[in-house]
Design a protein around this motif. Sequence first.
Motif: not given
Length: 59
Positions: A4-25
């Motif tokens: 489950x990847x979570x988009x950075x809260x600093x990213x714009x909703x429609x912007x492609x320039x962002x990071x995503x994070x996930x915590x598999x364990x």
Amino acid sequence: MKLEWIKSSYSTPDGPDCIEVAAPDPEHILIRDSKNPEGPRLALTPTAWATFLPYASGR
């Protein structure tokens, strides 16, 4: 395992320039570029992630 990847809260909703994070364990935090979801991923420990966050958020 599907992550489950979570988009950075600093990213714009429609912007492609962002990071995503996930915590598999509890031992790993994964970071990826949303423009290249199948590309390389950075793996950090929760301690390293917590140390990095204040610098990334500018706080």
